[in-house]
Design a protein around this motif. Sequence first.
Motif, PDB file in Angstrom:
ATOM      1  N   THR A 186       0.802  -1.226   0.000  1.00 47.43           N
ATOM      2  CA  THR A 186       0.000   0.000   0.000  1.00 47.43           C
ATOM      3  C   THR A 186       0.837   1.279   0.000  1.00 47.43           C
ATOM      4  N   MET A 187       2.016   1.241   0.662  1.00 49.22           N
ATOM      5  CA  MET A 187       2.814   2.451   0.811  1.00 49.22           C
ATOM      6  C   MET A 187       4.182   2.361   0.147  1.00 49.22           C
ATOM      7  N   GLY A 188       4.628   1.132  -0.177  1.00 44.62           N
ATOM      8  CA  GLY A 188       5.927   0.955  -0.792  1.00 44.62           C
ATOM      9  C   GLY A 188       7.024   0.736   0.235  1.00 44.62           C
ATOM     10  N   MET A 189       8.129   0.208  -0.224  1.00 39.39           N
ATOM     11  CA  MET A 189       9.208  -0.137   0.694  1.00 39.39           C
ATOM     12  C   MET A 189      10.020   1.072   1.144  1.00 39.39           C
ATOM     13  N   GLU A 190       9.815   2.221   0.520  1.00 39.87           N
ATOM     14  CA  GLU A 190      10.561   3.415   0.892  1.00 39.87           C
ATOM     15  C   GLU A 190       9.810   4.280   1.901  1.00 39.87           C
ATOM     16  N   SER A 191       8.706   3.766   2.436  1.00 43.93           N
ATOM     17  CA  SER A 191       7.963   4.508   3.443  1.00 43.93           C
ATOM     18  C   SER A 191       8.548   4.248   4.822  1.00 43.93           C
ATOM     19  N   VAL A 192       8.436   5.230   5.707  1.00 44.91           N
ATOM     20  CA  VAL A 192       8.967   5.097   7.061  1.00 44.91           C
ATOM     21  C   VAL A 192       8.246   4.009   7.855  1.00 44.91           C
ATOM     22  N   PRO A 193       6.905   3.902   7.790  1.00 44.01           N
ATOM     23  CA  PRO A 193       6.249   2.806   8.518  1.00 44.01           C
ATOM     24  C   PRO A 193       6.762   1.427   8.113  1.00 44.01           C
ATOM     25  N   TYR A 194       6.938   1.209   6.802  1.00 43.18           N
ATOM     26  CA  TYR A 194       7.475  -0.082   6.378  1.00 43.18           C
ATOM     27  C   TYR A 194       8.898  -0.263   6.885  1.00 43.18           C
ATOM     28  N   LEU A 195       9.695   0.786   6.886  1.00 42.67           N
ATOM     29  CA  LEU A 195      11.069   0.713   7.377  1.00 42.67           C
ATOM     30  C   LEU A 195      11.100   0.284   8.839  1.00 42.67           C
ATOM     31  N   ILE A 196      10.187   0.835   9.642  1.00 42.28           N
ATOM     32  CA  ILE A 196      10.131   0.489  11.061  1.00 42.28           C
ATOM     33  C   ILE A 196       9.768  -0.981  11.239  1.00 42.28           C
ATOM     34  N   VAL A 197       8.741  -1.429  10.516  1.00 42.39           N
ATOM     35  CA  VAL A 197       8.296  -2.820  10.641  1.00 42.39           C
ATOM     36  C   VAL A 197       9.371  -3.787  10.150  1.00 42.39           C
ATOM     37  N   ALA A 198      10.002  -3.480   9.027  1.00 34.75           N
ATOM     38  CA  ALA A 198      11.044  -4.352   8.482  1.00 34.75           C
ATOM     39  C   ALA A 198      12.236  -4.448   9.430  1.00 34.75           C
ATOM     40  N   THR A 199      12.625  -3.325  10.038  1.00 37.62           N
ATOM     41  CA  THR A 199      13.737  -3.337  10.992  1.00 37.62           C
ATOM     42  C   THR A 199      13.382  -4.156  12.218  1.00 37.62           C
ATOM     43  N   LEU A 200      12.162  -3.985  12.729  1.00 44.39           N
ATOM     44  CA  LEU A 200      11.711  -4.748  13.893  1.00 44.39           C
ATOM     45  C   LEU A 200      11.647  -6.237  13.576  1.00 44.39           C
ATOM     46  N   GLU A 201      11.191  -6.558  12.370  1.00 38.85           N
ATOM     47  CA  GLU A 201      11.112  -7.962  11.950  1.00 38.85           C
ATOM     48  C   GLU A 201      12.486  -8.635  11.997  1.00 38.85           C
ATOM     49  N   GLU A 202      13.467  -8.005  11.377  1.00 43.01           N
ATOM     50  CA  GLU A 202      14.798  -8.598  11.338  1.00 43.01           C
ATOM     51  C   GLU A 202      15.449  -8.613  12.725  1.00 43.01           C
ATOM     52  N   PHE A 203      15.180  -7.580  13.527  1.00 37.24           N
ATOM     53  CA  PHE A 203      15.730  -7.544  14.879  1.00 37.24           C
ATOM     54  C   PHE A 203      15.181  -8.701  15.714  1.00 37.24           C
ATOM     55  N   LEU A 204      13.884  -8.978  15.611  1.00 32.72           N
ATOM     56  CA  LEU A 204      13.290 -10.089  16.356  1.00 32.72           C
ATOM     57  C   LEU A 204      13.879 -11.428  15.913  1.00 32.72           C
ATOM     58  N   GLU A 205      14.089 -11.584  14.617  1.00 27.83           N
ATOM     59  CA  GLU A 205      14.698 -12.823  14.122  1.00 27.83           C
ATOM     60  C   GLU A 205      16.099 -13.001  14.693  1.00 27.83           C
ATOM     61  N   MET A 206      16.919 -11.963  14.611  1.00 20.66           N
ATOM     62  CA  MET A 206      18.289 -12.050  15.121  1.00 20.66           C
ATOM     63  C   MET A 206      18.303 -12.261  16.632  1.00 20.66           C
ATOM     64  N   LEU A 207      17.382 -11.598  17.344  1.00 22.19           N
ATOM     65  CA  LEU A 207      17.293 -11.763  18.794  1.00 22.19           C
ATOM     66  C   LEU A 207      16.890 -13.188  19.151  1.00 22.19           C
ATOM     67  N   GLY A 208      15.972 -13.769  18.383  1.00 24.04           N
ATOM     68  CA  GLY A 208      15.568 -15.147  18.624  1.00 24.04           C
ATOM     69  C   GLY A 208      16.728 -16.117  18.501  1.00 24.04           C
ATOM     70  N   ILE A 209      17.588 -15.904  17.523  1.00 27.18           N
ATOM     71  CA  ILE A 209      18.748 -16.774  17.345  1.00 27.18           C
ATOM     72  C   ILE A 209      19.743 -16.593  18.489  1.00 27.18           C
ATOM     73  N   VAL A 210      19.876 -15.373  19.006  1.00 23.70           N
ATOM     74  CA  VAL A 210      20.770 -15.145  20.151  1.00 23.70           C
ATOM     75  C   VAL A 210      20.274 -15.924  21.358  1.00 23.70           C
ATOM     76  N   VAL A 211      18.973 -15.864  21.624  1.00 20.51           N
ATOM     77  CA  VAL A 211      18.393 -16.612  22.745  1.00 20.51           C
ATOM     78  C   VAL A 211      18.587 -18.113  22.539  1.00 20.51           C
ATOM     79  N   PHE A 212      18.423 -18.581  21.303  1.00 20.44           N
ATOM     80  CA  PHE A 212      18.586 -20.004  21.000  1.00 20.44           C
ATOM     81  C   PHE A 212      20.026 -20.445  21.225  1.00 20.44           C
ATOM     82  N   ILE A 213      20.978 -19.643  20.777  1.00 24.26           N
ATOM     83  CA  ILE A 213      22.392 -19.961  20.983  1.00 24.26           C
ATOM     84  C   ILE A 213      22.716 -20.005  22.469  1.00 24.26           C
TER      85      ILE A 213
END
Length: 261
Positions: A186-213
């Motif tokens: 709806t807004m494109g990948m260059e929008s700030v809301p998408y940037l926030i969600v995409a950053t949070l998504e990848e941060f949660l994934e990386m954090l999950g792997i840290v907890v798993f390790i």
Amino acid sequence: MKFQIPLAAGAVTQFLLRVVTCLAVLSFLSQISLYYLPDYPLIEYVAKIFNVDAERNLPTFYSFLALLFSSLLLGVIAYAKNLDSDRYKNHWKILSFIFLYLSFDEAGQLHEKFINPMRSLLNASGVFYFTWIVPFGFLVAIFLLSYSKFVFHLPVATRKLFVAACALYIGGAIGMELPGGYLFSTMGMESVPYLIVATLEEFLEMLGIVVFIHGLISYIKTYVGGVSWNIYIAGKNSQVTEPQNIGLPALSEPANTNLLR
């Protein structure tokens, strides 16, 4: 001369948390700079090299190494469980191969190859714009059901860490992909809301792997006796000898039941 570097769960976790936090912050700031700061030398290069939502850059390389490291740790446990003829030895082996696949998927973004075929098949849009979540979500559901007994046989502390890691990783990879897909369509990948969600998504994934390790290293320390790297530096007058082959102890009798150490 011999150096021994033990892998302590606390030290490894603190180091990885710093790396993950730095990558997420640098990614967000470098992307925001494209919109709000004047041009500076290499602005696009800096934004690309730190972008957690892009490919073939520092965050991707880190995630590849973290997933590969998880696979190696799982392989150590699987090897020890196999020596002990443990009933869940194959579960550990399969987990090791799953994380090996995930590491190469992270490096090559293999799951994204399902997007266009599935989008055409389902005529998807909105929250299901990234349609790879449909087949992979089905596989995740099968995995969780088939590993339910395995999870409940684990020590309580390990179980909590594994469940938390799974919730963080799946919540980021699939949960945050749903609003991300809607914002992208709806807004494109260059929008700030998408940037926030995409950053949070990848941060949660990386954090999950840290907890798993953290959970894996703690489990290895308690039930296998720990793991360390041995580095040998030969001097001018020293003789290089073959290292002794030391087998891993059986896992039926844990050496230390305190997972917090």
